[in-house]
Enzyme design. Structure first.
Site, short mmCIF file in Angstrom:
data_model
loop_
_atom_site.label_atom_id
_atom_site.label_comp_id
_atom_site.label_asym_id
_atom_site.label_seq_id
_atom_site.Cartn_x
_atom_site.Cartn_y
_atom_site.Cartn_z
N VAL A 124 0.85 -1.18 0.00
CA VAL A 124 0.00 0.00 0.00
C VAL A 124 0.89 1.23 0.00
O VAL A 124 1.74 1.41 0.88
CB VAL A 124 -0.94 0.01 1.22
N TYR A 173 4.37 -1.32 3.48
CA TYR A 173 3.86 0.03 3.27
C TYR A 173 4.92 0.84 2.53
O TYR A 173 6.13 0.65 2.72
CB TYR A 173 3.54 0.69 4.61
N LYS A 174 4.46 1.73 1.67
CA LYS A 174 5.35 2.58 0.87
C LYS A 174 4.97 4.03 1.11
O LYS A 174 3.81 4.40 0.95
CB LYS A 174 5.19 2.22 -0.61
N ALA A 175 5.94 4.83 1.53
CA ALA A 175 5.65 6.21 1.94
C ALA A 175 6.53 7.20 1.22
O ALA A 175 7.65 6.88 0.77
CB ALA A 175 5.82 6.36 3.45
#
Length: 291
Positions: free
Chosen positions: A157, A193-195
């Site tokens: 995500v 998770y990708k931020a």
């Protein structure tokens, strides 16, 4: 809608031999068309040119990455050419020509059957997060993770802060939003998770690290950073700062290969400068990875 996994999945396939996520993103679509056009000073860029670049970049760069993110629209030949784990984009992106992504939807053409056909090892969903539309972001992420569970692959995500007035925001306000987005989307149980990088990688590295610690505290999974919005020069130090705050690597695109599009020798740039950048990024990741 359930997001419980019937069978356990792991993201280890996306890590390199030293335990870091050293991944490459080539899933850009209309933004890539704009970049090619700007780099070559022309307006019309064909679909075939997108596919050709993606395939060249995949063949040249994936031996130096632990995974590659590609799209089904223009990236199928690049998937076949990849020498790494493959992540398939499951998003339809909305943007004006030459502008940033302003919205996203789940790509209904990405099915468990397509995942198996392409041999994808994971799926990725870009989820725009807005302060006044937080439930919509959570719902989109839930539906994406349900697809991942049905396909039997891990889901990444990618939470991005995309209000219309983002250009007027201070770095401090945006950093707070990055933490809030991670907290909201953590409730949907992503496998990774990708931020975005705090302060676009330009700020005090200690402040970036502290913001990343707060992101780490909100998540029950590992996470990586993306390179969009950060210059190629700023990205390596920013990756180190983020990893000291708990990130486990990167999924980087433009900071690695975008400059090749203005070169008279695209293939040579990729083979030399982009490979050098990937090697330097990997060393940064390994030096700052928490064990």
């Amino acid at each position: 809608m359930s997001i419980d996994s019937p069978t356990p999945v792991t993201t280890d396939v996306l890590k390199d031999s030293r335990g870091a996520y050293t991944m490459l993103a080539i899933d850009q679509r209309e933004s890539l068309r704009s970049m090619i056009g700007a780099g070559q000073n022309r307006e019309n860029v064909s679909d075939g040119e997108l596919t050709e670049f993606k395939t060249l970049a995949s063949r040249t760069l994936t031996p130096h990455a632990s995974g590659v993110l590609l799209d089904r629209a223009y990236g199928s030949p690049a998937i076949a050419a990849a020498d790494s784990a493959v992540i398939l984009a499951a998003d339809v992106l909305f943007q004006e020509p030459g502008g940033p992504v302003t919205g996203a939807a789940l790509d209904e053409g990405v099915t468990p059957e397509l995942v198996r056909e392409l041999g994808a090892d994971a799926l990725k969903m870009l989820v725009p997060w807005l302060p006044d539309a937080r439930e919509e972001a959570i719902d989109l992420s839930v539906r994406f993770m349900d697809l991942c569970r049905r396909a039997g692959v891990p889901g990444i995500v990618e939470g991005v802060v995309r209000p219309a007035d983002i250009a007027d925001w201070s770095d401090e306000r945006r950093d707070e939003a990055l933490v809030a987005a991670a907290a909201d989307l953590a409730t949907t149980k992503p496998d990774l998770y990708k931020a975005e990088i705090p302060s676009y990688g330009r700020g005090d590295l200690a402040v970036i690290t502290e913001t990343c610690r707060r992101i780490t505290e909100t998540l029950d999974c590992e996470w990586v950073v993306l390179s969009s919005g950060v210059t190629a020069g700023d990205f390596p130090a920013a990756v180190g700062a983020c990893m000291r705050g708990g990130a486990s690597g990167y999924l980087a695109g433009r900071a690695v290969w975008a400059d090749s599009l203005t070169s008279h020798d695209v293939q040579g740039f990729l083979a030399d400068e982009s490979v050098r950048r990937l090697a330097a990024l990997a060393e940064t990741a390994h030096a700052n990875l928490s064990r």
